[in-house]
Design a protein around this motif. Structure first.
Motif, mmCIF file in Angstrom:
data_model
loop_
_atom_site.group_PDB
_atom_site.id
_atom_site.type_symbol
_atom_site.label_atom_id
_atom_site.label_comp_id
_atom_site.label_asym_id
_atom_site.label_seq_id
_atom_site.Cartn_x
_atom_site.Cartn_y
_atom_site.Cartn_z
ATOM 1 N N ARG A 105 0.846 -1.201 0.000
ATOM 2 C CA ARG A 105 0.000 0.000 0.000
ATOM 3 C C ARG A 105 0.888 1.260 0.000
ATOM 4 O O ARG A 105 0.655 2.203 -0.749
ATOM 5 N N ALA A 138 1.099 4.000 -2.932
ATOM 6 C CA ALA A 138 0.653 5.349 -2.572
ATOM 7 C C ALA A 138 1.718 6.395 -2.881
ATOM 8 O O ALA A 138 1.416 7.575 -3.043
ATOM 9 N N ASP A 150 -2.182 8.749 -4.729
ATOM 10 C CA ASP A 150 -3.038 8.634 -3.547
ATOM 11 C C ASP A 150 -3.623 10.002 -3.188
ATOM 12 O O ASP A 150 -4.826 10.134 -2.951
ATOM 13 N N GLU A 151 -2.780 11.029 -3.198
ATOM 14 C CA GLU A 151 -3.253 12.377 -2.870
ATOM 15 C C GLU A 151 -4.234 12.891 -3.925
ATOM 16 O O GLU A 151 -5.133 13.667 -3.630
ATOM 17 N N LEU A 176 -6.184 6.542 -6.602
ATOM 18 C CA LEU A 176 -5.890 5.218 -6.039
ATOM 19 C C LEU A 176 -7.072 4.824 -5.157
ATOM 20 O O LEU A 176 -7.337 5.478 -4.145
#
Lengths: 241, 158
Positions: free
Chosen positions: B5, B9, B22-23, B27
């Motif tokens: 993860r 990420a 991710d931000e 995702l």
């Protein structure tokens, strides 16, 4: 039309052919920002076309993927409406065409987002956000051209007169389809009328209503478009770079 | 082996390299099959035609291979549709620091209205104007600051 495959293919072909026509403006638009805008809208249409073609291929179940459907069908097998295959012509023609197309695609994708088919619903929910930008962009241009100079007004009205007959095909009733196109007409009329009023353009009388695209009977313009779009894939099957 | 993860990420967006996937909110999930150890990553595109998706998939696979998961699978989902509201607070701060004005909250109305007052990411002035509704990538629009005269990108609310 007959079943979800034909319906999905028709929507996919509308988007694919529209993408190809919009892409022809790259490096030729009247200003650099417009070049970028039309390329972006073309990319959105291509994105929707890819999702729809992939799904159509799965519905058909004959092993055809998005590339096989886009590059290896002949004109008679395409199900797009005639409106999108017409030549770009004058910039005003392209903007009026985009207005008519996006004023149809926005309520279509919105209705699709709530339909029973999960895949089509997901595609509709995604594509409608992008369509809203296309409608916004084309509306601004049609208002600017229609309510602009005498010359821009003349060209915008000529474009509207030229294209108006072709929009009827978009709303041909198909009660068995996941979304019956006939139900989208009221939304389309409301949006387009408001834009035309502000643009000081006169809505043409309803008369001639050419159709046939959904049955694979096209204008000759589609054949030339496909020749250019498909030549590389047909000459070099599976080419990658 | 590193936590898959965390590895995924940390993958950055290939077109806006200051922000991670991710931000950016693309995702959706990183799952690991407890029996086989196979990692399945689920992502969603910002725009349907986003040309960066292939690079993002390749970057995810590369990041996972480097942390001991060479046979990872990357799935692309379209529902629920990505929204700029999914960009994290840290992502917004990084965008602004890189000179890209972060998006206003996304509207739910079907027709996207004009965005009000986009602040210049360089001088902070609200005296800005839109140059083009479409920018260098599908997710951005071109703006200009009337106070400091600098052009800047604005991530469109979607």
């Amino acid at each position: 039309m007959n079943g979800p495959f034909d319906f999905t293919l028709a929507l996919a072909d509308d988007a694919l052919v529209a993408a190809q026509r919009l892409g022809e403006w790259a490096t030729r638009a009247p200003e650099m920002e417009e070049d970028i805008a039309l390329a972006n809208i073309a990319l959105d249409q291509l994105g929707a076309a890819r999702l729809l073609l992939s799904y159509a291929g799965e519905l058909e179940g004959a092993g055809r993927d998005e590339d096989a459907l886009a590059y290896l069908r002949d004109d008679r097998e395409f199900r797009n409406c005639l409106l999108v295959e017409l030549p770009n012509g004058d910039f005003a023609v392209s903007m009026v065409k985009l207005l008519l197309l996006s004023a149809y695609q926005l309520p279509l994708y919105t209705a699709l987002a709530g339909c029973a088919d999960e895949r089509l619903a997901a595609i509709g929910a995604k594509a409608r956000k992008e369509s809203a930008y296309h409608l916004d962009h084309s509306s601004l241009w049609v208002k600017r051209l229609g309510d602009g100079t005498e010359e821009s007004h003349r060209r915008a009205q000529a474009a509207l007169d030229l294209l108006w007959p072709y929009h009827h095909e978009l709303f041909t009733a198909d009660p068995a389809a996941p979304v019956d196109p006939a139900t989208l007409r009221a939304d389309f009329d409301a949006v387009v009328s408001a834009v035309l009023d502000e643009a000081t353009l006169t809505r043409p009388e309803t008369g001639w209503a050419p159709a046939g695209g959904r049955a694979g009977v096209h204008t000759e313009h589609l054949s030339y478009l496909l020749a250019e779009m498909q030549v590389l894939h047909r000459a070099h099957p599976g080419a990658k770079w | 082996m590193t936590d898959p993860r965390a590895a995924v990420a940390a993958v950055v967006d290939p077109e806006i390299r200051v922000i991670t996937i991710d931000e950016l909110g693309i995702l959706r999930a990183v799952d690991e099959d407890p029996a086989t150890g196979r990692v399945v990553v689920t992502i969603t595109p910002t725009y349907t035609g986003c040309p960066a998706m292939d690079v993002i998939r390749a970057d995810i696979r590369r990041a996972l291979a480097a942390t001991g998961h060479p046979d990872a699978e990357v799935r692309t989902v379209y529902s629920p549709a990505w929204s700029t509201d999914w960009i994290s607070a840290s992502g917004r701060a990084k965008l602004a620091a890189a000179g890209i004005a972060p998006p206003a909250p996304a509207r739910t109305a079907t027709v996207v209205p004009l965005t009000l007052a986009v602040r210049c990411p360089r001088c902070g002035s609200p005296e800005t104007e839109q140059v083009s509704r479409f920018g260098s990538t599908a997710c951005k629009a071109l703006w200009r600051c009337r106070s400091c005269s600098e052009p800047f990108d604005h991530l469109k609310a979607l």
